[in-house]
Scaffold this active site. Structure first.
Site, short mmCIF file in Angstrom:
data_model
loop_
_atom_site.label_atom_id
_atom_site.label_comp_id
_atom_site.label_asym_id
_atom_site.label_seq_id
_atom_site.Cartn_x
_atom_site.Cartn_y
_atom_site.Cartn_z
N ARG A 14 -0.37 8.46 11.18
CA ARG A 14 -1.20 7.28 11.49
C ARG A 14 -2.42 7.71 12.30
O ARG A 14 -2.32 8.57 13.17
CB ARG A 14 -0.41 6.26 12.32
CG ARG A 14 0.57 5.45 11.53
CD ARG A 14 1.40 4.56 12.44
NE ARG A 14 2.77 4.98 12.45
CZ ARG A 14 3.68 4.63 13.36
NH1 ARG A 14 3.32 3.85 14.38
NH2 ARG A 14 4.91 5.04 13.28
N ASN A 41 20.29 0.02 15.24
CA ASN A 41 18.87 0.08 14.95
C ASN A 41 18.75 0.12 13.43
O ASN A 41 18.84 1.16 12.81
CB ASN A 41 18.27 1.34 15.59
CG ASN A 41 16.77 1.43 15.37
OD1 ASN A 41 16.20 0.64 14.61
ND2 ASN A 41 16.15 2.38 16.03
N ARG A 100 18.12 -3.74 17.68
CA ARG A 100 16.71 -3.50 17.96
C ARG A 100 15.89 -4.41 17.04
O ARG A 100 16.12 -4.46 15.83
CB ARG A 100 16.36 -2.05 17.65
CG ARG A 100 14.90 -1.77 17.85
CD ARG A 100 14.56 -0.36 17.45
NE ARG A 100 13.18 -0.07 17.76
CZ ARG A 100 12.53 0.97 17.29
NH1 ARG A 100 13.14 1.81 16.50
NH2 ARG A 100 11.28 1.16 17.61
N LEU A 116 5.47 10.68 22.82
CA LEU A 116 4.80 11.47 21.78
C LEU A 116 5.83 11.93 20.76
O LEU A 116 6.52 12.92 20.96
CB LEU A 116 4.10 12.68 22.41
CG LEU A 116 3.15 12.40 23.59
CD1 LEU A 116 2.59 13.70 24.14
CD2 LEU A 116 2.03 11.46 23.17
N GLY A 117 5.96 11.17 19.69
CA GLY A 117 6.84 11.56 18.59
C GLY A 117 6.05 11.42 17.31
O GLY A 117 4.81 11.49 17.35
N ASN A 118 6.73 11.20 16.21
CA ASN A 118 6.00 10.96 14.98
C ASN A 118 5.13 9.71 15.12
O ASN A 118 3.98 9.67 14.70
CB ASN A 118 7.00 10.83 13.83
CG ASN A 118 6.38 11.27 12.54
OD1 ASN A 118 5.38 12.01 12.52
ND2 ASN A 118 6.94 10.81 11.46
N GLY A 147 9.83 13.39 20.66
CA GLY A 147 10.08 14.73 20.12
C GLY A 147 9.06 15.77 20.57
O GLY A 147 9.42 16.89 20.94
P1 AMP Z 1 10.30 12.07 17.12
O1 AMP Z 1 9.57 11.11 16.23
O2 AMP Z 1 10.37 11.60 18.55
O3 AMP Z 1 11.61 12.52 16.57
O4 AMP Z 1 9.39 13.40 17.18
C1 AMP Z 1 9.10 14.16 16.04
C2 AMP Z 1 8.02 15.17 16.37
O5 AMP Z 1 8.50 16.04 17.41
C3 AMP Z 1 7.63 16.06 15.19
O6 AMP Z 1 6.21 16.16 15.13
C4 AMP Z 1 8.20 17.42 15.58
O7 AMP Z 1 7.42 18.45 15.07
C5 AMP Z 1 8.08 17.37 17.09
N1 AMP Z 1 8.91 18.38 17.74
C6 AMP Z 1 10.26 18.45 17.83
N2 AMP Z 1 10.63 19.59 18.46
C7 AMP Z 1 9.48 20.27 18.77
C8 AMP Z 1 9.18 21.50 19.42
N3 AMP Z 1 10.14 22.30 19.90
N4 AMP Z 1 7.88 21.85 19.55
C9 AMP Z 1 6.91 21.05 19.08
N5 AMP Z 1 7.12 19.88 18.46
C10 AMP Z 1 8.40 19.48 18.30
#
Ligand code: AMP
Length: 337
Positions: free
Chosen positions: A207, A7, A57, A175-177, A293
């Site tokens: 965003r 990636n 990717r 649901l991540g960044n 995340g």
């Molecule tokens: P990702 O882009 O999938 O890596 O997700 C990142 C997001 O996941 C960030 O906003 C982190 O704050 C959130 N995150 C990771 N662990 C936790 C947790 N235990 N509780 C709440 N948010 C989390």
């Protein structure tokens, strides 16, 4: 069979080597803030040993690529032609492909496209109500992203529900960044919240997701922002970061002050609006799947989303996404078929 997953992003390179079909991870590396993709990939491949296939990717497959594709010169040229649709992502993905091709001249290499899973969306789902020429001539339409993640968690969800994916209607929430929702009918994507670019849809780390498009015009005409400044505003200074100065959901929840609580309220409400609209499109929903995340780790956000008279009736699952494994599986399928 040893499958290398690459990636190659704009500022980082993620690498995983899988033994397939056992799915064992033989090695992995993450290089962040890479200055030279060439040096980064040379470093990654230095101690990898033999590789039977490589899978890359590619963020944007436009209308050209509907599934995992064996990379040849023609494919590279088509991905190059798609750069205007993904100016940050496709060039970095291409760098990875070109360097790996130089280093592994005879190893088959494949591309997995973030957009491909959403190719099943019908025209009424991907057309924007602009003049039709915007689509026909300029290819402005919904493409959708996060395809490997939505596809992976849907398959895992089917296993958990002990049903065939083709019999299931799901709403998957990555649901991540970056964040997107997907409506999956009989195992196929019928709608998704990201659109022409990954900016549309849910409220994300930095965003904005959906806004009135006239705001863009107002920012330019009345506030005097340049095109690049508006781009920065919407992609980098908005979302949770824009509302409360932080994009880390853990810290936002802990902060528990007025701005932080508002940011969470806005994010949760937007997720619920998408779930509601997808419930109507799907008519029956077997499960809502949380991943990414935030989706995987935050019981608080999941509870907030599901805390609703209508949603309480629907089963929800938490599934850890694995986009690299999904890519390795896609690659393996291509090689052994
Ligand atoms: P990702 O882009 O999938 O890596 O997700 C990142 C997001 O996941 C960030 O906003 C982190 O704050 C959130 N995150 C990771 N662990 C936790 C947790 N235990 N509780 C709440 N948010 C989390």
């Amino acid at each position: 069979m040893r499958v290398a997953v690459i990636n190659s992003g704009s500022s980082s390179i993620k690498f995983k080597l899988f033994e397939m079909p056992t799915k064992e991870v033989l090695s992995s590396k993450l290089l962040e803030r890479v200055k030279s993709h060439h040096d980064g990939l040379v470093e990654i491949f230095a101690d990898v040993g033999e590789v039977d296939a490589i899978v890359h990717r590619v963020v944007h497959g436009g209308e050209d690529f509907h599934s995992t594709t064996l990379i040849d010169d023609e494919v590279i040229e088509k991905i190059e032609n798609l750069i205007p649709l993904a100016p940050l992502h496709n060039p970095a993905n291409l760098e990875g492909i070109k360097i790996a091709k130089e280093m592994f001249k005879t190893t088959p290499q494949f591309a997995v496209f973030d957009t491909a899973f959403h190719n099943s969306i019908k025209k009424e789902g991907y057309i924007y109500p602009l003049s039709l020429e915007m689509y026909e001539k300029h290819k402005i339409r919904r493409y959708g992203f996060h395809g490997s993640s939505h596809s992976y968690v849907a398959k895992e969800g089917a296993k958990m529900l002990a049903k065939d994916l083709s019999e299931l209607n799901l709403i998957t929430l990555h649901l991540g960044n970056g964040a997107s929702a997907c409506a999956i009918k009989n195992g196929k994507s019928i709608d998704t919240s990201m659109g022409f670019t990954p900016l549309e849809g849910l409220v994300m780390g930095s965003r904005c997701g959906d806004i009135d498009p006239a705001i863009v015009l107002y920012m330019q005409r009345e506030l005097g922002l340049s095109v690049d400044e508006v781009d920065m505003e919407l992609n980098k200074h908005s979302g949770l970061l824009g509302l409360c100065g932080n994009n880390d959901v853990r810290e936002i929840i802990d902060a528990d002050d007025e701005k932080s609580n508002l940011a969470i309220d806005v994010m949760v409400r937007r997720i619920q609006k998408y779930i509601g609209s997808y419930m109507v499109l799907l008519e029956d929903v077997d499960a809502i799947i949380f991943t990414g995340g935030i989706g995987e780790n935050s019981a608080y956000i999941r509870d907030r989303v599901m805390d609703n008279k209508i949603l309480k009736e629907i089963k929800h699952l938490v599934i850890k996404t694995d986009e690299e494994l999904e890519m390795a599986q896609e690659c393996y399928k291509m090689v052994v078929r």
